[in-house]
Design an enzyme around this catalytic site. Structure first.
Site, PDB file in Angstrom:
ATOM      1  N   SER A   1       7.993 -16.780  -7.442  1.00 47.91           N
ATOM      2  CA  SER A   1       6.883 -15.840  -7.263  1.00 47.91           C
ATOM      3  C   SER A   1       5.652 -16.556  -6.693  1.00 47.91           C
ATOM      4  O   SER A   1       5.298 -17.657  -7.114  1.00 47.91           O
ATOM      5  CB  SER A   1       6.523 -15.216  -8.610  1.00 47.91           C
ATOM      6  OG  SER A   1       5.298 -14.535  -8.496  1.00 47.91           O
TER       7      SER A   1
ATOM      8  N   LYS B   1       8.144  -2.056 -14.856  1.00 48.29           N
ATOM      9  CA  LYS B   1       6.924  -1.251 -14.668  1.00 48.29           C
ATOM     10  C   LYS B   1       6.928   0.034 -15.499  1.00 48.29           C
ATOM     11  O   LYS B   1       5.880   0.472 -15.981  1.00 48.29           O
ATOM     12  CB  LYS B   1       6.733  -0.922 -13.185  1.00 48.29           C
ATOM     13  CG  LYS B   1       6.423  -2.147 -12.335  1.00 48.29           C
ATOM     14  CD  LYS B   1       6.312  -1.776 -10.857  1.00 48.29           C
ATOM     15  CE  LYS B   1       6.023  -3.017 -10.021  1.00 48.29           C
ATOM     16  NZ  LYS B   1       5.958  -2.723  -8.582  1.00 48.29           N
TER      17      LYS B   1
ATOM     18  N   ARG C   1      18.821   6.527  -2.463  1.00 47.33           N
ATOM     19  CA  ARG C   1      20.277   6.532  -2.626  1.00 47.33           C
ATOM     20  C   ARG C   1      20.691   7.626  -3.603  1.00 47.33           C
ATOM     21  O   ARG C   1      21.612   8.388  -3.348  1.00 47.33           O
ATOM     22  CB  ARG C   1      20.716   5.152  -3.146  1.00 47.33           C
ATOM     23  CG  ARG C   1      22.178   5.069  -3.487  1.00 47.33           C
ATOM     24  CD  ARG C   1      22.538   3.693  -3.972  1.00 47.33           C
ATOM     25  NE  ARG C   1      21.813   3.301  -5.193  1.00 47.33           N
ATOM     26  CZ  ARG C   1      22.026   2.194  -5.865  1.00 47.33           C
ATOM     27  NH1 ARG C   1      22.938   1.332  -5.418  1.00 47.33           N
ATOM     28  NH2 ARG C   1      21.355   1.898  -6.958  1.00 47.33           N
ATOM     29  N   THR C   2      19.987   7.738  -4.733  1.00 49.20           N
ATOM     30  CA  THR C   2      20.296   8.772  -5.725  1.00 49.20           C
ATOM     31  C   THR C   2      19.300   9.919  -5.529  1.00 49.20           C
ATOM     32  O   THR C   2      18.120   9.792  -5.880  1.00 49.20           O
ATOM     33  CB  THR C   2      20.172   8.194  -7.157  1.00 49.20           C
ATOM     34  OG1 THR C   2      20.915   6.981  -7.217  1.00 49.20           O
ATOM     35  CG2 THR C   2      20.692   9.164  -8.193  1.00 49.20           C
TER      36      THR C   2
ATOM     37  N   GLN D   1      -3.102  -6.444  -3.773  1.00 44.74           N
ATOM     38  CA  GLN D   1      -2.999  -5.896  -5.136  1.00 44.74           C
ATOM     39  C   GLN D   1      -3.426  -6.944  -6.166  1.00 44.74           C
ATOM     40  O   GLN D   1      -3.999  -6.602  -7.194  1.00 44.74           O
ATOM     41  CB  GLN D   1      -1.606  -5.297  -5.420  1.00 44.74           C
ATOM     42  CG  GLN D   1      -0.421  -6.249  -5.383  1.00 44.74           C
ATOM     43  CD  GLN D   1      -0.263  -7.058  -6.652  1.00 44.74           C
ATOM     44  OE1 GLN D   1      -0.617  -6.588  -7.731  1.00 44.74           O
ATOM     45  NE2 GLN D   1       0.239  -8.273  -6.533  1.00 44.74           N
TER      46      GLN D   1
ATOM     47  N   ALA E   1       8.590   0.973  -7.856  1.00 44.87           N
ATOM     48  CA  ALA E   1       7.703   0.610  -6.747  1.00 44.87           C
ATOM     49  C   ALA E   1       7.152   1.871  -6.077  1.00 44.87           C
ATOM     50  O   ALA E   1       5.936   1.993  -5.855  1.00 44.87           O
ATOM     51  CB  ALA E   1       8.449  -0.258  -5.744  1.00 44.87           C
TER      52      ALA E   1
ATOM     53  N   GLY F   1      13.203   4.807  -1.274  1.00 47.06           N
ATOM     54  CA  GLY F   1      13.224   4.365  -2.663  1.00 47.06           C
ATOM     55  C   GLY F   1      12.424   5.303  -3.551  1.00 47.06           C
ATOM     56  O   GLY F   1      11.435   5.912  -3.109  1.00 47.06           O
ATOM     57  N   ALA F   2      12.881   5.448  -4.790  1.00 50.11           N
ATOM     58  CA  ALA F   2      12.198   6.332  -5.739  1.00 50.11           C
ATOM     59  C   ALA F   2      12.139   5.668  -7.113  1.00 50.11           C
ATOM     60  O   ALA F   2      12.146   6.339  -8.138  1.00 50.11           O
ATOM     61  CB  ALA F   2      12.917   7.675  -5.817  1.00 50.11           C
TER      62      ALA F   2
END
Ligand code: ATR
Length: 276
Positions: A14, A65, A150-151, A246, A129, A125-126
Site C-alpha cells: 500500500s 468498508k 457482474r451480479t 482522498q 468502492a 462495479g457495485a
C-alpha cells in the site's frame, strides 16, 4: 504522537503510509501511520482495540468498508450508502464513519478535465468502492449514470439505495447499454484482463476516457487500462490521483491542514517510475 492506521485485506504494498509520511513532512504535522492487514472476521475486534488504545483515526479499504459503516457510531452523508473508508474519533468519544473516495475521484477528474457537464458515465462495479463514489458522483448531476455489474441484482439494489440522491440506470450483461459514453469508471476489484474481456467485450467501444480506480505498483498501465487502450479508448487514467486526493481529505479532517496534492503526486509518480 497521534496514531492513524489503514485496515484492509490484502494490503500488498500500500502507498498510503508513504503518502501520509509525505503529507506529514510537508505540513510539519507529525503522526504515526501504519497498516493492519486483517480479515473481515477479525476486523471489528481489531478496530475496537485500535481506538481503545488511543488511535485517532483510521482508513479502511476493501473488503471492510461495509463492516466499518456498521461499526461506526454515526455516518456522514458521503458514507450514507453503507461504505466507510475513514473513521475519526470525535471529541465526545464517538466514532464517525466518512467516505473520502467520492471527493477524491471528483477532484482528480476535475484536475484531468474529465468531468464535463452533461457527460454520460458508465460505472463498472457495485461493491463497496462504487457505493462510496455514488453520493458525490450523483451530486455532479451528469446526464446519465449507467451501472454495470457482474451480479445484476447487486447493481439493482445499489440503484434503489441511491434513489433519493439521483437516478441510475442499471445495465445487464445480457442487455448492454448503448454507447458511446464520455467516461468509464472501473470500480470493481478485478485485476485480470480476461475478466474485463468477458464482462465488457460487447460494449460499444471505443469510449472517450477510461478511469481505473486502481493504480499500478510500477509505471505501467493497469490491466483494465491496457485493455481499454486496445479497444480504442483515447484517455487512460489510473486512480493514483484519486488515492492521493482522498488521503488529503482525510489528512485535513484529522490534522486540520490541507496538504499539496500535486507535490505528493509527482513524488509518487517518480518513485513508481523507478520500480520495475
Ligand atoms: P468490496 O465490495 O468488497 O468493498 P470492491 O472493491 O467494491 O470490493 O469490489 C467488488 C466489485 O468487484 C463488485 O462489483 C464485484 O462484482 P459482484 O457484485 O458480481 O461480486 C466485482 N467483481 C469482483 N470480481 C469480479 C470478476 N471476476 N468479474 C467481474 N466483477 C467482479
Amino acid at each position: 504522537m497521534d496514531h492513524y492506521r489503514l485496515f484492509g485485506y490484502p494490503l500488498g504494498h500500500s502507498l498510503s503510509p508513504r503518502i501520509y509520511q509525505l503529507f506529514s513532512e510537508q505540513t510539519q504535522r507529525p503522526l504515526i501511520y501504519d497498516t493492519n492487514e486483517v480479515t473481515a472476521d477479525a476486523f471489528p475486534e481489531a478496530i475496537r482495540r485500535f481506538f481503545n488504545d488511543g488511535g485517532q483515526g483510521a482508513n479502511v479499504t476493501a473488503p471492510l468498508k461495509g463492516i466499518a459503516a456498521q461499526w461506526a457510531d454515526r455516518l456522514t452523508p458521503a458514507a450514507q450508502l453503507g461504505s466507510v473508508n475513514m473513521l475519526i474519533r470525535l471529541p465526545d468519544g464517538q466514532i464517525l464513519g466518512d467516505n473520502s473516495d467520492g471527493f477524491g475521484l471528483i477532484n482528480d477528474l476535475q484536475r484531468q478535465q474529465l468531468l464535463t457537464s452533461g457527460a454520460r458515465l458508465l460505472l463498472l462495479g457495485a461493491g463497496g468502492a462504487a457505493r462510496g463514489l455514488l453520493p458525490q458522483l450523483l451530486a455532479t448531476q451528469p446526464a446519465e449514470i449507467v451501472l454495470l455489474n457482474r451480479t445484476e441484482s447487486t447493481a439493482v439494489a445499489l440503484a434503489e439505495a441511491c434513489c433519493s440522491l439521483g437516478s441510475i440506470r442499471v445495465a445487464s450483461l445480457q442487455q448492454l447499454p448503448s454507447g458511446p459514453f464520455d467516461l468509464v469508471i472501473q470500480a470493481t476489484s478485478v485485476r485480470h484482463q480476461i475478466a474485463f474481456q468477458s464482462m465488457m467485450s460487447t460494449l460499444p467501444w471505443p469510449m472517450a476516457a477510461c478511469y481505473d480506480l486502481n493504480y499500478s505498483s510500477t509505471a505501467s498501465l493497469t490491466p483494465f487500462l491496457q485493455w481499454a487502450g486496445q479497444q480504442g479508448a483515447t484517455q487512460l487514467v489510473d486512480g493514483l490521483g484519486m488515492l492521493v486526493e482522498q488521503a488529503a481529505y482525510a489528512f485535513n479532517c484529522w490534522r486540520q491542514v490541507t496538504p499539496s496534492v500535486d507535490t505528493v503526486l509527482s513524488i509518487l509518480r517518480q518513485e513508481l517510475a523507478c520500480r520495475h
